[in-house]
Motif scaffolding. Structure first.
Motif, PDB file in Angstrom:
ATOM      1  N   ALA A   1     -14.673 -46.535  -6.032  1.00  0.00           N
ATOM      2  CA  ALA A   1     -13.504 -45.905  -6.641  1.00  0.00           C
ATOM      3  C   ALA A   1     -12.843 -45.104  -7.761  1.00  0.00           C
ATOM      4  CB  ALA A   1     -12.767 -47.012  -7.364  1.00  0.00           C
ATOM      5  N   LEU A   2     -13.733 -45.289  -8.803  1.00  0.00           N
ATOM      6  CA  LEU A   2     -13.692 -44.165  -9.689  1.00  0.00           C
ATOM      7  C   LEU A   2     -13.599 -42.620  -9.383  1.00  0.00           C
ATOM      8  CD1 LEU A   2     -12.547 -44.887 -12.465  1.00  0.00           C
ATOM      9  CD2 LEU A   2     -14.968 -44.061 -13.748  1.00  0.00           C
ATOM     10  N   LEU A   3     -14.255 -42.872  -8.814  1.00  0.00           N
ATOM     11  CA  LEU A   3     -14.195 -40.979  -8.032  1.00  0.00           C
ATOM     12  C   LEU A   3     -13.072 -40.868  -7.210  1.00  0.00           C
ATOM     13  CD1 LEU A   3     -15.875 -38.229  -7.767  1.00  0.00           C
ATOM     14  CD2 LEU A   3     -17.042 -39.380  -5.517  1.00  0.00           C
ATOM     15  N   GLN A   4     -12.854 -42.061  -6.135  1.00  0.00           N
ATOM     16  CA  GLN A   4     -11.910 -41.617  -5.340  1.00  0.00           C
ATOM     17  C   GLN A   4     -10.600 -41.655  -6.475  1.00  0.00           C
ATOM     18  OE1 GLN A   4     -12.790 -45.090  -2.753  1.00  0.00           O
ATOM     19  NE2 GLN A   4     -13.032 -43.633  -0.892  1.00  0.00           N
ATOM     20  N   ILE A   5     -11.082 -42.274  -7.072  1.00  0.00           N
ATOM     21  CA  ILE A   5      -9.007 -42.809  -8.099  1.00  0.00           C
ATOM     22  C   ILE A   5      -9.062 -41.042  -8.318  1.00  0.00           C
ATOM     23  CG2 ILE A   5      -9.435 -43.471 -10.036  1.00  0.00           C
ATOM     24  CD1 ILE A   5      -6.324 -44.016  -8.172  1.00  0.00           C
ATOM     25  N   ALA A   6      -9.726 -40.379  -8.819  1.00  0.00           N
ATOM     26  CA  ALA A   6      -9.699 -38.827  -9.982  1.00  0.00           C
ATOM     27  C   ALA A   6      -9.735 -38.457  -8.975  1.00  0.00           C
ATOM     28  CB  ALA A   6     -11.344 -38.821  -9.945  1.00  0.00           C
ATOM     29  N   LEU A   7     -10.323 -38.364  -7.672  1.00  0.00           N
ATOM     30  CA  LEU A   7     -10.250 -37.171  -6.265  1.00  0.00           C
ATOM     31  C   LEU A   7      -8.438 -37.217  -6.846  1.00  0.00           C
ATOM     32  CD1 LEU A   7     -13.172 -37.497  -4.657  1.00  0.00           C
ATOM     33  CD2 LEU A   7     -12.349 -35.631  -6.259  1.00  0.00           C
TER      34      LEU A   7
ATOM     35  N   LEU B   1      -1.824 -47.558 -13.567  1.00  0.00           N
ATOM     36  CA  LEU B   1      -1.778 -49.013 -12.704  1.00  0.00           C
ATOM     37  C   LEU B   1      -2.309 -48.895 -11.756  1.00  0.00           C
ATOM     38  CD1 LEU B   1       1.617 -50.445 -13.371  1.00  0.00           C
ATOM     39  CD2 LEU B   1       0.217 -50.377 -15.128  1.00  0.00           C
ATOM     40  N   ILE B   2      -2.044 -48.095 -10.782  1.00  0.00           N
ATOM     41  CA  ILE B   2      -3.478 -48.035  -9.455  1.00  0.00           C
ATOM     42  C   ILE B   2      -4.572 -48.069  -9.615  1.00  0.00           C
ATOM     43  CG2 ILE B   2      -3.821 -46.868  -7.128  1.00  0.00           C
ATOM     44  CD1 ILE B   2      -0.711 -46.647  -7.008  1.00  0.00           C
TER      45      ILE B   2
ATOM     46  N   PHE C   1      -8.210 -47.002 -15.567  1.00  0.00           N
ATOM     47  CA  PHE C   1      -6.227 -47.180 -16.019  1.00  0.00           C
ATOM     48  C   PHE C   1      -6.286 -45.310 -16.615  1.00  0.00           C
ATOM     49  CE2 PHE C   1      -3.639 -47.436 -19.899  1.00  0.00           C
ATOM     50  CZ  PHE C   1      -3.349 -48.358 -19.017  1.00  0.00           C
ATOM     51  N   ILE C   2      -7.710 -45.201 -17.139  1.00  0.00           N
ATOM     52  CA  ILE C   2      -7.956 -44.176 -18.479  1.00  0.00           C
ATOM     53  C   ILE C   2      -7.698 -42.921 -16.991  1.00  0.00           C
ATOM     54  CG2 ILE C   2      -8.941 -42.637 -20.069  1.00  0.00           C
ATOM     55  CD1 ILE C   2      -8.851 -45.409 -21.763  1.00  0.00           C
TER      56      ILE C   2
ATOM     57  N   ILE D   1       1.504 -50.010 -23.776  1.00  0.00           N
ATOM     58  CA  ILE D   1       3.131 -50.739 -22.864  1.00  0.00           C
ATOM     59  C   ILE D   1       2.826 -51.274 -21.916  1.00  0.00           C
ATOM     60  CG2 ILE D   1       5.122 -51.173 -22.617  1.00  0.00           C
ATOM     61  CD1 ILE D   1       5.962 -48.913 -25.460  1.00  0.00           C
ATOM     62  N   LEU D   2       1.702 -50.547 -20.547  1.00  0.00           N
ATOM     63  CA  LEU D   2       1.387 -50.409 -19.397  1.00  0.00           C
ATOM     64  C   LEU D   2       0.470 -51.170 -19.852  1.00  0.00           C
ATOM     65  CD1 LEU D   2       2.195 -47.007 -17.679  1.00  0.00           C
ATOM     66  CD2 LEU D   2       3.014 -49.002 -17.107  1.00  0.00           C
ATOM     67  N   ALA D   3      -0.160 -51.124 -20.521  1.00  0.00           N
ATOM     68  CA  ALA D   3      -2.228 -51.532 -20.778  1.00  0.00           C
ATOM     69  C   ALA D   3      -1.310 -53.699 -20.941  1.00  0.00           C
ATOM     70  CB  ALA D   3      -2.813 -51.406 -21.494  1.00  0.00           C
ATOM     71  N   VAL D   4      -1.062 -53.592 -21.666  1.00  0.00           N
ATOM     72  CA  VAL D   4      -0.314 -55.146 -22.504  1.00  0.00           C
ATOM     73  C   VAL D   4       0.283 -54.844 -21.240  1.00  0.00           C
ATOM     74  CG1 VAL D   4       1.031 -56.203 -23.927  1.00  0.00           C
ATOM     75  CG2 VAL D   4       0.123 -53.653 -24.366  1.00  0.00           C
ATOM     76  N   LEU D   5       1.598 -55.141 -20.262  1.00  0.00           N
ATOM     77  CA  LEU D   5       2.133 -56.097 -19.657  1.00  0.00           C
ATOM     78  C   LEU D   5       1.205 -55.852 -18.263  1.00  0.00           C
ATOM     79  CD1 LEU D   5       5.002 -53.157 -18.675  1.00  0.00           C
ATOM     80  CD2 LEU D   5       5.249 -55.701 -20.375  1.00  0.00           C
ATOM     81  N   VAL D   6       0.659 -55.039 -18.114  1.00  0.00           N
ATOM     82  CA  VAL D   6      -0.722 -54.953 -16.744  1.00  0.00           C
ATOM     83  C   VAL D   6      -1.422 -56.293 -16.615  1.00  0.00           C
ATOM     84  CG1 VAL D   6      -2.717 -53.848 -16.919  1.00  0.00           C
ATOM     85  CG2 VAL D   6      -1.653 -54.118 -14.854  1.00  0.00           C
ATOM     86  N   SER D   7      -1.680 -56.314 -18.184  1.00  0.00           N
ATOM     87  CA  SER D   7      -2.703 -57.555 -18.902  1.00  0.00           C
ATOM     88  C   SER D   7      -2.024 -58.894 -18.482  1.00  0.00           C
ATOM     89  CB  SER D   7      -3.192 -57.434 -19.847  1.00  0.00           C
ATOM     90  OG  SER D   7      -3.920 -55.911 -20.177  1.00  0.00           O
TER      91      SER D   7
END
Lengths: 175, 201
Positions: free
Chosen positions: A5-11, A67-68, A78-79, B105-111
């Motif tokens: 999933a991480l690879l896919q989100i990266a791509l 968020l996705i 996320f990051i 802020i997004l991290a706090v909201l999504v948590s």
């Protein structure tokens, strides 16, 4: 599966970064197609919930991808999503802005901008359709969406205030 | 959209080149005051009127390039302005300043969302917000498109993109790579390339 999933989100982020003409919101139909329809990371409802959360936070709306990424692969997702959606864009803009002297006056860049604009509008409207399909499940929801549309179109009220009122309408069970 | 009051450009002399921390803090502040939107209007207010780092013309030029290039308009603007102020390190400071506070802020909201999403009251409230977001998305598109909807050729491509992507759910890449160049060619043939591009407020 998480690594996958991480690879896919990266791509996904790398491939979409340079296609987000007109800002991050034009990517919503494609992100929905990937995350909900194809990869089944979440259902429609989760997708629009995450979109709503990203809309209430400040900053560039393109950060919705993080968020996705979170839903797909946790905090690493996320990051990674935020970093990789911004990286190609950063490089392109940096390079072009070093050599841009008068680039916007050049007919070629003008034709590209004018040519892409209607397609971008179509993508933004498609995004609105995707969000409407995921969020509106009855007359009450339709009334809230139309009321919000009219308020945003006709007034300059802060969107957060309208979202607050919509939240109250939801709490009261109208939606 | 909400935004700051338009104020005059300061008439004082140009300030010394700002440091990296100052650039970071400036863009962080810009993000934080833009709760509810209006980030572009705030950028102008802070960069031009408050800090005096750019003239109005320089800002509009940077904004116009940000809108032409793909990607988030505000992130593009941060890269252009940061680079102009202090090269590569300035561009990095600007984009980090723009995005890090928003991500926290997004991290706090999504948590909060993940830990409370089984709460029926929160779920109901969020349902209302998602409907408002549908209205907001449509309103944004209509606002940006008010000029294009009146031109038959532009309208044709708007409808084509809505049908292909929004209704039949084709992938973005083939649609953009096919409709985009055709639309650009039509613009070129119509000789309309002298009209100015759409500007967001």
């Amino acid at each position: 599966m998480k690594d996958n999933a991480l690879l896919q989100i990266a791509l996904i982020c790398l491939s979409l970064s340079l296609l987000a003409f007109g800002g991050g919101k034009s990517l919503i139909p494609e992100l929905h197609k990937k995350a909900v329809t194809e990869l089944k990371w979440m259902n429609d409802e989760r997708f629009v919930d995450l979109f709503a959360i990203s809309q209430t936070a400040p900053g560039p709306s393109i950060l919705f991808v993080s968020l996705i990424g979170y839903q797909a692969a946790g905090w690493a997702g996320f990051i990674a999503a935020a970093f990789l959606i911004l990286l190609p864009e950063f490089i392109l803009v940096y390079v072009i802005s070093t050599t841009w002297a008068g680039i916007r006056e050049k007919p070629v860049s003008q034709i590209i901008a004018d040519g892409v604009a209607p397609v971008t509008l179509g993508l933004l409207l498609s995004g609105a359709i995707v969000v409407a399909k995921g969020s509106i499940h009855g007359t009450g929801g339709a009334v809230v969406a139309i009321a919000a549309f009219l308020i945003f179109s006709l007034t300059k009220i802060n969107p957060l205030l309208v979202m607050g009122l919509a939240a109250i309408a939801g709490l009261l069970g109208w939606v | 959209m909400s935004g700051p009051e338009v104020s005059q450009t300061p008439a004082g002399p140009a300030q010394a080149t700002p440091g990296l921390a100052a650039i970071f803090i400036c863009f962080a502040k810009m993000t934080l005051v833009s709760f509810g939107g209006g980030l572009t209007a705030w950028s102008r207010q802070i960069l031009v009127a408050e800090k005096g780092w750019l003239s109005d013309d320089e800002f509009l030029e940077a904004l116009s390039l940000s809108q032409t290039l793909p990607g988030s308009i505000n992130a593009n603007l941060a890269v252009i302005v940061g680079r102009k102020l202090k090269g590569m390190s300035g561009a990095v400071s600007a984009i980090l300043g723009l995005t890090l506070p928003a991500m926290i802020i997004l991290a706090v909201l999504v948590s909060l969302y993940i830990s409370c999403c089984s709460n029926p009251a929160l779920d109901k409230a969020l349902k209302g917000v998602t409907c408002a977001c549908a209205g907001l998305s449509a309103a944004t598109a209509c606002h940006l498109g008010r000029k294009h909807f009146k031109k038959p050729m532009s309208l044709f491509f708007v409808i084509a993109a809505v049908l292909l992507v929004g209704v039949f759910r084709f992938s973005l890449i083939p649609v953009l790579l096919s409709l985009g160049p055709v639309s650009a060619l039509c613009v070129w043939f119509a000789g309309r390339h002298k009209t100015s591009p759409e500007k967001t407020p």
